[in-house]
Design an enzyme around this catalytic site. Structure first.
Site, PDB file in Angstrom:
ATOM      1  N   LYS A 104      48.279  58.094  38.656  1.00 13.88           N
ATOM      2  CA  LYS A 104      47.792  59.409  38.552  1.00 13.88           C
ATOM      3  C   LYS A 104      49.097  60.484  38.398  1.00 13.88           C
ATOM      4  O   LYS A 104      50.241  60.386  38.781  1.00 13.88           O
ATOM      5  CB  LYS A 104      46.982  59.862  39.567  1.00 13.88           C
ATOM      6  CG  LYS A 104      45.845  59.122  40.039  1.00 13.88           C
ATOM      7  CD  LYS A 104      45.029  59.699  41.170  1.00 13.88           C
ATOM      8  CE  LYS A 104      43.742  58.963  41.536  1.00 13.88           C
ATOM      9  NZ  LYS A 104      42.820  59.103  40.227  1.00 13.88           N
ATOM     10  N   ARG A 164      35.605  50.841  41.814  1.00 12.95           N
ATOM     11  CA  ARG A 164      34.359  49.749  41.568  1.00 12.95           C
ATOM     12  C   ARG A 164      34.783  48.268  41.729  1.00 12.95           C
ATOM     13  O   ARG A 164      34.007  47.514  41.866  1.00 12.95           O
ATOM     14  CB  ARG A 164      34.290  49.981  39.807  1.00 12.95           C
ATOM     15  CG  ARG A 164      35.401  49.825  38.836  1.00 12.95           C
ATOM     16  CD  ARG A 164      35.294  50.459  37.579  1.00 12.95           C
ATOM     17  NE  ARG A 164      35.463  51.900  37.747  1.00 12.95           N
ATOM     18  CZ  ARG A 164      35.388  52.409  36.404  1.00 12.95           C
ATOM     19  NH1 ARG A 164      35.058  52.063  35.553  1.00 12.95           N
ATOM     20  NH2 ARG A 164      35.599  53.702  36.594  1.00 12.95           N
TER      21      ARG A 164
END
Ligand code: BES
Ligand code: ZN
Ligand code: ZN
Length: 488
Positions: free
Chosen positions: A270, A344
């Site tokens: 990030k 996920r």
């Protein structure tokens, strides 16, 4: 905590009274000012008391009635559960701030189309969510101001009212548990600490609990969760909690919560501005534990399974990388295209494990995508489903709880995207296009036919400013809705 009395006594020196716009219909069982024989009408006309929605007015009078607060509730016919909740939250916050620890409310003043049960529940809930204080590590910290006892003036109906207040308290307790966890930094709330917290919660409520360790995960083939954990020095934990309220373990509702205690993004790192706040990437896990806390307090006749796959997502020489192919507990293989789409992966094994424990319906909750923040902002939780009826039921509850959800499409076109891979069964990050839906669709590929609702709380789990029902920061969103579903 709560007590009910049939009339005002001289000990009631901080009173809270609801005020609807329709004055003629106003029911107030206490005098506004017994010393001066002024009527409520006169006060409203003089402007000393306002009946505007969410405006709090204070009238002082000599003892025994020292102060009376009036909270504007707006038009009676427009009152909703959530407008009532917010008005009360606002009033409780202001009164707590003024340092009053015991207050009395005039229940008759809230008489409306909402039932005693509904009103009581919201009062109990709003009291404890609105005045909640987050944990703090400041060395010079003031004792937080709290309302410790609520007296309720109500003639008759004591038993259902007390029950409703306690239900509200239990819901608030769940929300606050979730907020607490989300607020803790990742150096303190590691996956191991999260598991310890869950163990304590399970002990308190006599839930069955099992913590799956790394070795157990290896045996079960949970390669997706393990891949996320690969670069971490913190061992992964899969928290599995069972509450059995029915005779047999059947008709099981499963909650699966994303428990990423810190998300650096991994090698798909990030940007430095995108990382602060990622201690909250276990907001889904927190909502699940919050809901379990509420359920433990109220013990409904239902079966609940809570599954929390937990790890942090770090970078190291042995961390997983884009292009890696991993194998999940379901047997499905996954091409990793983005290590920042880690939630996920964790949920994939969480959902598969839930199915192995006889989940009959699954709700997964996760701070899953930045895409949902772009789409819905902080006002609604993004949702997807393979079962419209289940979604509709949940939506009604979420609306009543003041935690609205918005359905996003989930059709064959979207499902096809997560299956696109030259090398594996699935890929974890198809494109930036509709990536909020891609997150849900990926989880859906593991849920398969089990009735399911996916809840992406990346936009709703943190509030940028203080609000009527709590402080700036973690909202504890979805704890009430999940618990509410089970209690309905
Ligand atoms: N934890 C983030 C999502 C997130 C973003 C939560 C903002 C809270 C606030 C998640 O793991 C993530 O990084 N998602 C990526 C997915 C992308 C790589 C497909 C995203 O949304 O950018
Ligand atoms: Zn991520
Ligand atoms: Zn994440």
């Amino acid at each position: 905590m709560f007590s009910i009395q049939n009339k005002e006594t001289e000990n009631d020196n901080t009173l809270l009274i609801g005020l609807f716009k329709e004055e003629a219909e106003q029911k107030v069982s206490t005098d506004v000012d017994s010393s001066r024989k002024e009527t409520l009408d006169m006060y409203i006309k003089s402007g000393d008391i306002s009946n505007r929605y969410k405006t709090l007015s204070k009238v002082l009078s000599p003892p025994p009635n020292k102060r009376k607060y009036f909270i504007g509730l707006g038009e009676k016919k427009e009152l909703t559960k959530h407008s009532f909740r917010k008005a009360l939250g606002h009033a409780f916050q202001s009164i707590a701030k003024e340092g009053h620890e015991e207050i009395t409310i005039d229940f008759a003043s809230f008489t409306s189309h909402l039932s005693i049960e509904e009103l009581g529940e919201i009062i109990g809930e709003a009291l404890y969510t609105s005045t909640y204080h987050l944990p703090s590590f400041k060395t010079k910290r003031q004792e937080p101001k709290m309302i410790r006892h609520l007296h309720v003036i109500s003639e008759g109906k004591e038993e259902p009212l007390l029950k409703a207040l306690e239900k509200g308290y239990a819901l608030a307790q769940g929300v606050n548990t979730a907020r607490h966890l989300v607020h803790l930094p990742a150096n303190i709330l590691t996956p191991s600490e999260l598991a310890e917290f869950a163990k304590t919660l399970a002990e308190d409520h006599e839930f069955e609990i099992e913590i799956l360790e790394k070795a157990d995960m290896e045996k079960l083939g949970m390669g997706a969760l393990l891949a996320v954990n690969q670069g971490s020095v913190e061992p992964p934990k899969m928290i599995v909690m069972k509450y059995q309220g029915l005779e047999n373990w059947e008709d099981v509702t499963a909650f699966v919560g994303k428990g990423i205690t810190y998300d650096t993004g991994g090698y798909s790192i990030k940007p430095k501005t995108g990382m602060p706040g990622m201690k909250g990437d276990m907001g889904g896990a927190a909502a699940v534990l919050g809901a379990m806390d509420t359920i433990g307090l109220l013990k409904p006749k239902k079966n609940i399974l809570a599954v929390i796959p937990s790890t942090d997502n770090m970078i190291a020489g042995d961390a997983f990388k884009p292009d890696d192919v991993i194998s999940s507990m379901s047997g499905k293989t996954i091409e990793v295209l983005n290590t920042d789409a880690e939630g996920r992966l964790a949920l994939a094994d969480g959902v598969t494990y839930a199915k192995s424990q006889k989940a009959g319906r699954i709700f997964d909750v996760a701070t899953l995508t930045g895409g949902v923040v772009t789409a819905l902002g902080s006002w609604m939780t993004g949702a997807m489903t393979n079962h419209q009826e289940l979604f509709n039921d949940l939506q009604q509850i979420s609306e009543d709880m003041g935690e609205p959800i918005w359905q996003l499409p989930y059709n064959e076109d979207y499902k096809a995207q997560v299956r696109k891979s030259d090398i594996a069964d699935l890929n974890n990050s198809p494109t930036r296009k509709a990536h909020v839906i891609m997150g849900g669709a990926f989880v859906g590929a593991f849920v398969e036919e089990t009735p399911w609702v996916h809840l992406d709380i990346a936009g709703t789990s943190i509030s940028e400013s203080p609000h009527d029902l709590g402080p700036k920061g973690p909202t504890g969103v979805m704890s009430k809705t999940l618990a509410g579903y089970v209690l309905s």
